[in-house]
Design a protein around this motif. Structure first.
Motif, mmCIF file in Angstrom:
data_model
loop_
_atom_site.group_PDB
_atom_site.id
_atom_site.type_symbol
_atom_site.label_atom_id
_atom_site.label_comp_id
_atom_site.label_asym_id
_atom_site.label_seq_id
_atom_site.Cartn_x
_atom_site.Cartn_y
_atom_site.Cartn_z
ATOM 1 N N LYS A 150 -22.462 1.899 -11.299
ATOM 2 C CA LYS A 150 -22.759 3.174 -11.976
ATOM 3 C C LYS A 150 -23.550 2.893 -13.256
ATOM 4 O O LYS A 150 -24.698 2.466 -13.187
ATOM 5 C CB LYS A 150 -21.453 3.927 -12.282
ATOM 6 C CG LYS A 150 -20.502 4.067 -11.101
ATOM 7 C CD LYS A 150 -19.251 4.807 -11.469
ATOM 8 C CE LYS A 150 -18.237 4.819 -10.360
ATOM 9 N NZ LYS A 150 -17.665 3.484 -10.057
ATOM 10 N N PRO A 209 -11.032 -22.087 -9.131
ATOM 11 C CA PRO A 209 -10.352 -21.529 -7.960
ATOM 12 C C PRO A 209 -9.103 -22.316 -7.578
ATOM 13 O O PRO A 209 -9.061 -23.537 -7.735
ATOM 14 C CB PRO A 209 -11.412 -21.623 -6.859
ATOM 15 C CG PRO A 209 -12.425 -22.587 -7.336
ATOM 16 C CD PRO A 209 -12.367 -22.590 -8.835
ATOM 17 N N PHE A 219 -8.219 7.627 -8.158
ATOM 18 C CA PHE A 219 -9.515 6.968 -8.302
ATOM 19 C C PHE A 219 -10.580 7.985 -8.678
ATOM 20 O O PHE A 219 -10.325 9.194 -8.674
ATOM 21 C CB PHE A 219 -9.930 6.195 -7.050
ATOM 22 C CG PHE A 219 -10.269 7.055 -5.856
ATOM 23 C CD1 PHE A 219 -9.276 7.497 -5.011
ATOM 24 C CD2 PHE A 219 -11.579 7.410 -5.571
ATOM 25 C CE1 PHE A 219 -9.575 8.277 -3.907
ATOM 26 C CE2 PHE A 219 -11.899 8.193 -4.472
ATOM 27 C CZ PHE A 219 -10.881 8.628 -3.639
ATOM 28 N N GLU A 254 -7.481 0.122 -3.012
ATOM 29 C CA GLU A 254 -8.615 -0.688 -3.496
ATOM 30 C C GLU A 254 -9.260 0.024 -4.662
ATOM 31 O O GLU A 254 -10.473 0.209 -4.695
ATOM 32 C CB GLU A 254 -9.615 -0.895 -2.360
ATOM 33 C CG GLU A 254 -9.047 -1.715 -1.226
ATOM 34 C CD GLU A 254 -9.845 -1.580 0.058
ATOM 35 O OE1 GLU A 254 -10.798 -0.774 0.095
ATOM 36 O OE2 GLU A 254 -9.505 -2.260 1.038
ATOM 37 N N LEU A 288 -9.092 -7.265 -12.853
ATOM 38 C CA LEU A 288 -8.376 -6.280 -13.675
ATOM 39 C C LEU A 288 -6.860 -6.463 -13.569
ATOM 40 O O LEU A 288 -6.146 -6.380 -14.571
ATOM 41 C CB LEU A 288 -8.785 -4.863 -13.240
ATOM 42 C CG LEU A 288 -8.095 -3.713 -13.956
ATOM 43 C CD1 LEU A 288 -8.317 -3.773 -15.465
ATOM 44 C CD2 LEU A 288 -8.592 -2.376 -13.402
ATOM 45 N N ARG A 302 -20.443 -6.844 -5.140
ATOM 46 C CA ARG A 302 -19.106 -6.807 -5.763
ATOM 47 C C ARG A 302 -19.093 -7.330 -7.195
ATOM 48 O O ARG A 302 -18.273 -6.895 -8.003
ATOM 49 C CB ARG A 302 -18.116 -7.628 -4.917
ATOM 50 C CG ARG A 302 -16.703 -7.587 -5.505
ATOM 51 C CD ARG A 302 -15.627 -7.457 -4.499
ATOM 52 N NE ARG A 302 -14.339 -7.246 -5.141
ATOM 53 C CZ ARG A 302 -13.643 -6.144 -5.112
ATOM 54 N NH1 ARG A 302 -14.104 -5.100 -4.424
ATOM 55 N NH2 ARG A 302 -12.477 -6.011 -5.723
ATOM 56 N N THR A 313 -5.702 -11.793 -6.365
ATOM 57 C CA THR A 313 -6.960 -12.345 -5.857
ATOM 58 C C THR A 313 -7.938 -11.269 -5.353
ATOM 59 O O THR A 313 -9.030 -11.603 -4.884
ATOM 60 C CB THR A 313 -6.680 -13.361 -4.730
ATOM 61 O OG1 THR A 313 -5.712 -12.788 -3.843
ATOM 62 C CG2 THR A 313 -6.120 -14.658 -5.283
ATOM 63 N N GLY A 359 -6.401 -15.313 -10.179
ATOM 64 C CA GLY A 359 -7.338 -14.196 -10.067
ATOM 65 C C GLY A 359 -7.606 -13.589 -11.425
ATOM 66 O O GLY A 359 -6.689 -13.082 -12.079
ATOM 67 N N GLY A 360 -8.841 -13.663 -11.858
ATOM 68 C CA GLY A 360 -9.226 -13.103 -13.161
ATOM 69 C C GLY A 360 -9.938 -11.786 -13.012
ATOM 70 O O GLY A 360 -11.066 -11.619 -13.482
ATOM 71 N N GLY A 392 -2.754 -5.452 -7.423
ATOM 72 C CA GLY A 392 -4.166 -5.103 -7.288
ATOM 73 C C GLY A 392 -4.561 -4.904 -5.830
ATOM 74 O O GLY A 392 -3.719 -4.631 -4.962
HETATM 75 C C1 LIG Z 1 -18.963 -2.065 -7.425
HETATM 76 C C2 LIG Z 1 -17.570 -1.534 -7.495
HETATM 77 C C3 LIG Z 1 -17.346 -0.267 -8.008
HETATM 78 C C4 LIG Z 1 -16.063 0.236 -8.058
HETATM 79 N N1 LIG Z 1 -15.875 1.506 -8.535
HETATM 80 C C5 LIG Z 1 -14.632 2.011 -8.604
HETATM 81 C C6 LIG Z 1 -14.422 3.336 -9.113
HETATM 82 O O1 LIG Z 1 -15.352 4.032 -9.483
HETATM 83 N N2 LIG Z 1 -13.152 3.794 -9.164
HETATM 84 C C7 LIG Z 1 -12.090 3.067 -8.772
HETATM 85 O O2 LIG Z 1 -10.953 3.533 -8.840
HETATM 86 N N3 LIG Z 1 -12.254 1.803 -8.274
HETATM 87 C C8 LIG Z 1 -13.494 1.267 -8.181
HETATM 88 N N4 LIG Z 1 -13.696 0.007 -7.682
HETATM 89 C C9 LIG Z 1 -12.528 -0.771 -7.236
HETATM 90 C C10 LIG Z 1 -11.897 -1.575 -8.345
HETATM 91 O O3 LIG Z 1 -12.882 -2.191 -9.136
HETATM 92 C C11 LIG Z 1 -10.973 -2.618 -7.719
HETATM 93 O O4 LIG Z 1 -9.923 -1.938 -7.100
HETATM 94 C C12 LIG Z 1 -10.442 -3.602 -8.751
HETATM 95 O O5 LIG Z 1 -11.484 -4.394 -9.248
HETATM 96 C C13 LIG Z 1 -9.375 -4.510 -8.149
HETATM 97 O O6 LIG Z 1 -8.952 -5.408 -9.135
HETATM 98 P P1 LIG Z 1 -8.213 -6.757 -8.708
HETATM 99 O O7 LIG Z 1 -7.900 -7.431 -10.011
HETATM 100 O O8 LIG Z 1 -7.139 -6.476 -7.761
HETATM 101 O O9 LIG Z 1 -9.290 -7.595 -7.892
HETATM 102 P P2 LIG Z 1 -10.724 -8.157 -8.250
HETATM 103 O O10 LIG Z 1 -11.418 -7.293 -9.245
HETATM 104 O O11 LIG Z 1 -11.396 -8.386 -6.938
HETATM 105 O O12 LIG Z 1 -10.428 -9.562 -8.935
HETATM 106 C C14 LIG Z 1 -9.864 -10.618 -8.226
HETATM 107 C C15 LIG Z 1 -10.403 -11.910 -8.787
HETATM 108 O O13 LIG Z 1 -9.698 -12.966 -8.172
HETATM 109 C C16 LIG Z 1 -10.594 -14.024 -7.929
HETATM 110 N N5 LIG Z 1 -10.055 -14.938 -6.905
HETATM 111 C C17 LIG Z 1 -9.982 -14.735 -5.576
HETATM 112 N N6 LIG Z 1 -9.455 -15.805 -4.965
HETATM 113 C C18 LIG Z 1 -9.182 -16.706 -5.937
HETATM 114 C C19 LIG Z 1 -8.651 -18.026 -5.946
HETATM 115 N N7 LIG Z 1 -8.286 -18.639 -4.817
HETATM 116 N N8 LIG Z 1 -8.522 -18.663 -7.122
HETATM 117 C C20 LIG Z 1 -8.892 -18.070 -8.289
HETATM 118 N N9 LIG Z 1 -9.416 -16.822 -8.338
HETATM 119 C C21 LIG Z 1 -9.556 -16.163 -7.179
HETATM 120 C C22 LIG Z 1 -11.861 -13.315 -7.514
HETATM 121 O O14 LIG Z 1 -12.980 -14.152 -7.666
HETATM 122 C C23 LIG Z 1 -11.870 -12.121 -8.485
HETATM 123 O O15 LIG Z 1 -12.562 -12.441 -9.664
HETATM 124 C C24 LIG Z 1 -14.975 -0.533 -7.605
HETATM 125 C C25 LIG Z 1 -15.196 -1.805 -7.080
HETATM 126 C C26 LIG Z 1 -16.488 -2.309 -7.020
HETATM 127 C C27 LIG Z 1 -16.736 -3.681 -6.443
#
Ligand SMILES: Cc1cc2nc3c(=O)[nH]c(=O)nc-3n(C[C@H](O)[C@H](O)[C@H](O)COP(=O)(O)OP(=O)(O)OC[C@H]3O[C@@H](n4cnc5c(N)ncnc54)[C@H](O)[C@@H]3O)c2cc1C
Length: 414
Positions: free
Chosen positions: A49, A81, A324, A295, A13, A130, A109, A10-11, A278
């Motif tokens: 935003k 993936p 958040f 989330e 944050l 997203r 992920t 998962g790439g 995450g």
């Molecule tokens: C439009 C938007 C606005 C947001 N605004 C806010 C805000 O204002 N304030 C706030 O606190 N939060 C906000 N969030 C939430 C915040 O961005 C998320 O909580 C955060 O991105 C989660 O990070 P993550 O790394 O857990 O997951 P993600 O950012 O979802 O990254 C996971 C990655 O894993 C990859 N992945 C999945 N399955 C596989 C696999 N099998 N193999 C390889 N890669 C895979 C996905 O493609 C994705 O790129 C917002 C979210 C969105 C979508």
């Protein structure tokens, strides 16, 4: 164990922050990030935003500069993936073929937008939101103004997109199942605050209302029919009805699930050497003794750090107060706390009408959550809210509401 490689799936944050923390903590072994998307890890909050509004460019998105990975000997595989995990022999299977051994594995992920099984949801002009591609596409449509936009979903993303669409001069109608927008997240009174904010800018609400059908002509969307039979004309429909954690790899591998991937406070799953962070992780929180899945941005950031340190054998736990934020029009809101602990309506300091206030939620007299809206940064409202929550001491509602008592004086050792 033959490999000392740390593999991050998962790439986003959480994944990128974990890689960064591994290097910052001095881990010199191999680190591989396997990312499904084609872009180096990026931040999602700007997508709905400032990036969508054209007020920030590409520079606002990367978690770390693209060259950081090479400079720090982190192997970032984009468009790669993962198809499966075999916890027994500590390998991951790549969808493109091949296997990779790991000593420790982080599942980061994230989550994926929920869809609706509605007639017409496959029409052109209908989609979820997203990714950076979604944001670019939407900006291309909204920027000219004059479109009829229907937003299905009255949560944070639906509301932020509504604000951006109005900002470009489009007509916006928002429908949701709740009686007030954001009601499930922040309750009736504060949800009502956000509704008024949007109505003052011309957003029309249909609440509670469900979309019954999406209509179209020649493959393109033309409208949304509500369950009350109203037909809302639409050139663009965004389905923003929440997200679901991406648990399929963990599920197939037999890793314990419950509203996401279940972990302890150090983000360990029940499979040896496998961690989760995450959006996808439902982690035990030491403050409440309950599992919390968040989330939000800060959870991915802090979770990435904690998982990396735990993978290195350090005594790391995710014990930060969940946080958040959102920006809509000229309103900046920040929230810290534990929504599941809230009992009763908020105590307000300041003025909802004046759009400058703090809402404190309590349980048994103690503050368990707080939300600041346009409150002067010099007062450090979020720092005060987090300190009040951590102090676990009762504070009277009169004192909380009294703006003449400085926030710093609310703290027990002030
Ligand atoms: C439009 C938007 C606005 C947001 N605004 C806010 C805000 O204002 N304030 C706030 O606190 N939060 C906000 N969030 C939430 C915040 O961005 C998320 O909580 C955060 O991105 C989660 O990070 P993550 O790394 O857990 O997951 P993600 O950012 O979802 O990254 C996971 C990655 O894993 C990859 N992945 C999945 N399955 C596989 C696999 N099998 N193999 C390889 N890669 C895979 C996905 O493609 C994705 O790129 C917002 C979210 C969105 C979508």
């Amino acid at each position: 164990m033959t490999s000392e490689t740390i593999v991050i799936v998962g790439g986003g944050l959480a994944g990128a922050t974990a890689a960064k923390t591994l290097r910052a903590e001095g881990f010199a072994g191999p680190v591989v990030v396997l990312a499904k998307e084609a872009h180096p890890p990026y931040l999602r909050p700007p997508l709905s935003k400032e990036y969508l509004l054209g007020k920030a460019g590409e520079e606002a998105l990367p978690v770390v500069p693209a060259q950081w990975y090479g400079e720090n000997d982190v192997e970032l595989r984009l468009g790669a993936p993962v198809a499966g995990i075999d916890p027994g022999d500590r390998t991951v299977r790549l969808a493109g073929g091949g296997r990779l051994e790991y000593a420790s594995l982080l599942l980061a992920t994230g989550s994926a937008p929920r869809s609706l099984a509605l007639r017409g949801s496959g029409l052109d002009g209908v989609g979820t939101f997203r990714t950076v591609e979604d944001s670019r596409r939407l900006r291309g449509i909204l920027a000219g103004g004059g479109r009829n936009v229907v937003m299905i979903g009255s949560g944070w993303i639906g509301m932020e997109l509504a604000a951006a669409a109005r900002g470009y001069g489009n007509t916006v109608t928002l429908l949701g199942l709740e009686e007030v927008p954001l009601g499930a997240a922040i309750g009736r009174e504060l949800g009502g605050f956000f509704r008024s904010l949007h109505e003052a800018r011309g957003v029309r609400f249909r609440l509670p209302a469900a979309a019954a059908e999406i209509t179209g002509q020649s493959g393109r969307v033309t409208g949304v029919v509500t369950d009350a039979g109203e037909v809302l004309p639409a050139d663009l429909v965004v389905i923003a009805v929440g997200v679901a954690p991406e648990v399929s790899l963990a599920a197939d591998a037999g890793i314990g699930l419950q509203n996401g991937i279940l972990t302890d406070a150090s983000l360990r799953t029940d499979a040896p050497g496998i961690y989760a962070a995450g959006d996808v992780a439902n982690a035990l929180h030491p403050f409440t003794g309950e599992h919390h899945r968040s989330e939000h941005w800060s959870n991915a950031l802090n979770g990435g750090k904690v998982a990396a340190r735990a993978m290195l054998g350090q005594d790391a736990v995710l014990d930060t107060v969940p946080y958040f934020y959102t920006d809509q029009y000229d309103v900046s809101m920040e929230y810290s706390g534990f929504p599941t602990l809230i009992s009763g309506p908020p105590v307000i300091r300041g003025s909802l009408e004046g759009r400058e206030f703090i809402a404190f939620w309590r349980r048994g007299g103690r503050v368990v959550a707080g939300m600041s809206v346009n409150w002067p940064r010099a007062d450090k409202p979020q720092k005060a809210i987090k300190a009040l929550i951590g102090a676990r001491t009762a504070v009277s509602p009169d004192v909380l509401a009294d703006a003449s008592t400085p926030l710093a004086q609310l703290l027990p050792d002030a």
